[in-house]
Design a protein around this motif. Structure first.
Motif, mmCIF file in Angstrom:
data_model
loop_
_atom_site.group_PDB
_atom_site.id
_atom_site.type_symbol
_atom_site.label_atom_id
_atom_site.label_comp_id
_atom_site.label_asym_id
_atom_site.label_seq_id
_atom_site.Cartn_x
_atom_site.Cartn_y
_atom_site.Cartn_z
ATOM 1 N N ASN A 6 0.800 -1.212 0.000
ATOM 2 C CA ASN A 6 0.000 0.000 0.000
ATOM 3 C C ASN A 6 0.837 1.267 0.000
ATOM 4 O OD1 ASN A 6 0.952 -0.233 2.577
ATOM 5 N ND2 ASN A 6 -1.049 -0.093 3.579
ATOM 6 N N THR A 9 6.143 2.269 -4.523
ATOM 7 C CA THR A 9 6.300 3.203 -5.632
ATOM 8 C C THR A 9 7.245 2.581 -6.640
ATOM 9 O OG1 THR A 9 6.047 5.087 -4.154
ATOM 10 C CG2 THR A 9 7.006 5.518 -6.306
ATOM 11 N N SER A 97 1.913 -1.464 -8.313
ATOM 12 C CA SER A 97 1.525 -1.143 -6.943
ATOM 13 C C SER A 97 0.067 -0.692 -6.901
ATOM 14 C CB SER A 97 2.410 -0.025 -6.402
ATOM 15 O OG SER A 97 2.104 1.197 -7.057
ATOM 16 N N SER A 98 -0.443 -0.521 -5.684
ATOM 17 C CA SER A 98 -1.810 -0.043 -5.521
ATOM 18 C C SER A 98 -2.004 1.321 -6.185
ATOM 19 C CB SER A 98 -2.158 0.049 -4.031
ATOM 20 O OG SER A 98 -2.207 -1.220 -3.436
ATOM 21 N N GLN A 99 -1.066 2.225 -5.965
ATOM 22 C CA GLN A 99 -1.207 3.557 -6.557
ATOM 23 C C GLN A 99 -1.156 3.496 -8.075
ATOM 24 O OE1 GLN A 99 -2.016 6.495 -5.006
ATOM 25 N NE2 GLN A 99 -2.288 7.124 -7.134
ATOM 26 N N GLU A 100 -0.350 2.602 -8.613
ATOM 27 C CA GLU A 100 -0.272 2.474 -10.070
ATOM 28 C C GLU A 100 -1.576 1.944 -10.661
ATOM 29 O OE1 GLU A 100 4.468 1.888 -10.977
ATOM 30 O OE2 GLU A 100 3.325 0.138 -10.320
ATOM 31 N N ASN A 103 -3.532 5.079 -10.997
ATOM 32 C CA ASN A 103 -2.998 5.875 -12.099
ATOM 33 C C ASN A 103 -3.436 5.318 -13.447
ATOM 34 O OD1 ASN A 103 -1.692 7.284 -10.101
ATOM 35 N ND2 ASN A 103 0.333 6.422 -10.509
ATOM 36 N N VAL A 124 -4.596 3.657 -0.026
ATOM 37 C CA VAL A 124 -4.910 4.015 -1.410
ATOM 38 C C VAL A 124 -6.420 3.921 -1.644
ATOM 39 C CG1 VAL A 124 -4.551 3.427 -3.837
ATOM 40 C CG2 VAL A 124 -2.642 3.321 -2.235
ATOM 41 N N ASN A 128 -9.161 7.211 -2.635
ATOM 42 C CA ASN A 128 -9.712 7.222 -4.002
ATOM 43 C C ASN A 128 -11.150 6.717 -4.079
ATOM 44 O OD1 ASN A 128 -7.286 7.914 -5.913
ATOM 45 N ND2 ASN A 128 -6.464 6.513 -4.361
#
Length: 373
Positions: A6, A9, A97-100, A103, A124, A128
């Motif tokens: 979580n 990066t 990753s979760s953020q990706e 994105n 994340v 969101n």
């Protein structure tokens, strides 16, 4: 090891996916599918499971992202879903990753290759919610209230506890986090990633804090522990992987219990790889499912969730050594053989809140590099 985390990066992932879409001459963006499936908050709103299955089969495809086949048994889960419903699963960027994931959804919005569903770390997911389509699976009531958004925006799916995996032929069995400071572990202890970037490593530091008199509110003792580990010569600054484990380069690995336990199965006959969850430092966490409000295949996205939270889907998670969110409610429907293989936990379980995690990340950002530099 895989870096599904979580706070991970990565420098590759979404960019590669977007470039691939462009290079392949993907179809032009189109308006988000709304309709009945795109707005349904439960299977009953579509007329029941049979109608949901019918709509999903008509779409014929599901886009998933950041689901490594060896992570929580997602390889088998995807194959089982495809076989059961005849729906093709397009699995993009398994190591993202979760953020990706988020994105990718933003950059590919309106494209047929945009993610339909997400598998996310809690922070994340919380950041969101506006990107998710609320949906409550048929087994919604089995999910503990603290592990789901009340409106169905996201919900815990599987989890586990931080653990110590070790080669029993090379090191003695650790009984606590502090044991890793002993001379027998010199040059042998690896952490799965950089804790300022990777979720598993982040949680490893929190586990170390719990095992050294710290708390979920104060992880400074976890940073101090790794500083001591480095000074003792026990910390191995190598990112562990199945290859480094099998070669003997990283005979001790701090990681999630389901990831470490998966190595036990893989290395059977080659290595006596064992897993222990420190009972004085029981740090647990769950990943979360969510449906994209812009899902190009909204019915298939909802059917995927129904499958994951069914007894069949939950047992497939269990087979992958992870702890499905409905495990305590499944009773004798849970796969006993798989359940018996889970590393044992017996003690006070700690699950960080978002506020605690944010505070811990700030501490790591400020102190980690100096501690192990």
């Amino acid at each position: 090891m895989l870096k599904r985390g979580n706070v991970t990066t990565k420098l590759i992932g979404v960019g590669a996916l977007v470039l691939a879409v462009a290079a392949c001459g993907a179809p032009p963006a189109k308006e988000t599918q709304t309709g009945a499936a795109g707005t349904a908050k439960s299977a009953s709103e579509l007329g029941g499971m049979d109608k949901l299955v019918e709509a999903a089969k008509k779409e014929g495809k599901l886009n998933v992202i950041a689901l490594p086949p060896d992570w929580a048994n997602y390889g088998e889960i995807i194959k089982a879903f495809e076989a059961k419903y005849g729906i093709k699963v397009d699995s993009a960027q398994p190591d993202a990753s979760s953020q990706e994931e988020i994105n990718a959804a933003k950059q590919l919005k309106g494209n047929d290759r945009a993610p339909d569903v997400f598998d996310l770390g809690l922070n994340v997911a919380l950041a969101n919610k506006d990107l998710f389509a609320p949906y409550k699976v048929s087994t919604w009531d089995d999910i503990a209230a603290e592990l789901k958004d009340a409106d169905g925006a996201y919900y815990g799916d599987y989890g586990g506890f931080m653990s110590i995996g070790y080669d029993a032929a090379k090191v003695p069995a650790p009984t606590s986090v502090k044991d890793l400071l002993k001379a027998e572990y010199k040059g042998k202890v690896a952490l799965n990633g950089d804790p300022t970037q990777a979720g598993a490593a982040f949680s490893g530091v929190v586990m170390a804090a719990l095992g050294n008199g710290g708390s979920a509110d104060d992880i400074s003792k976890g940073v101090d522990f790794f500083k001591q580990l480095k000074q003792a010569g026990n910390f191995q600054p190598v990112d562990p992987s199945p290859a480094t484990i099998e070669s003997g380069q990283t005979p001790v690995v701090i990681d999630w219990d389901y990831t470490n336990a998966a190595q036990t199965e893989k290395l059977k006959g080659k290595m006596d790889w064992k897993v222990v969850v420190p009972q004085e430092a029981l740090l647990g966490a769950y990943y979360n499912q969510a449906i994209s409000k812009d899902a190009p295949h909204p019915a298939a996205a909802r059917l995927w969730q129904e499958f994951l939270y069914s007894d069949e889907g939950q047992n497939l998670y269990l087979k992958g050594m992870s702890r499905p969110v409905r495990l305590d409610k499944m009773g004798d429907k849970a796969d006993k053989a798989a359940k018996d293989k889970l590393p044992k936990v017996d003690g006070k379980q700690v699950f960080q809140t978002q506020a605690q995690a944010d505070k811990a990340k700030a501490v790591l950002t400020a102190t980690w590099a100096q501690a192990i530099g």
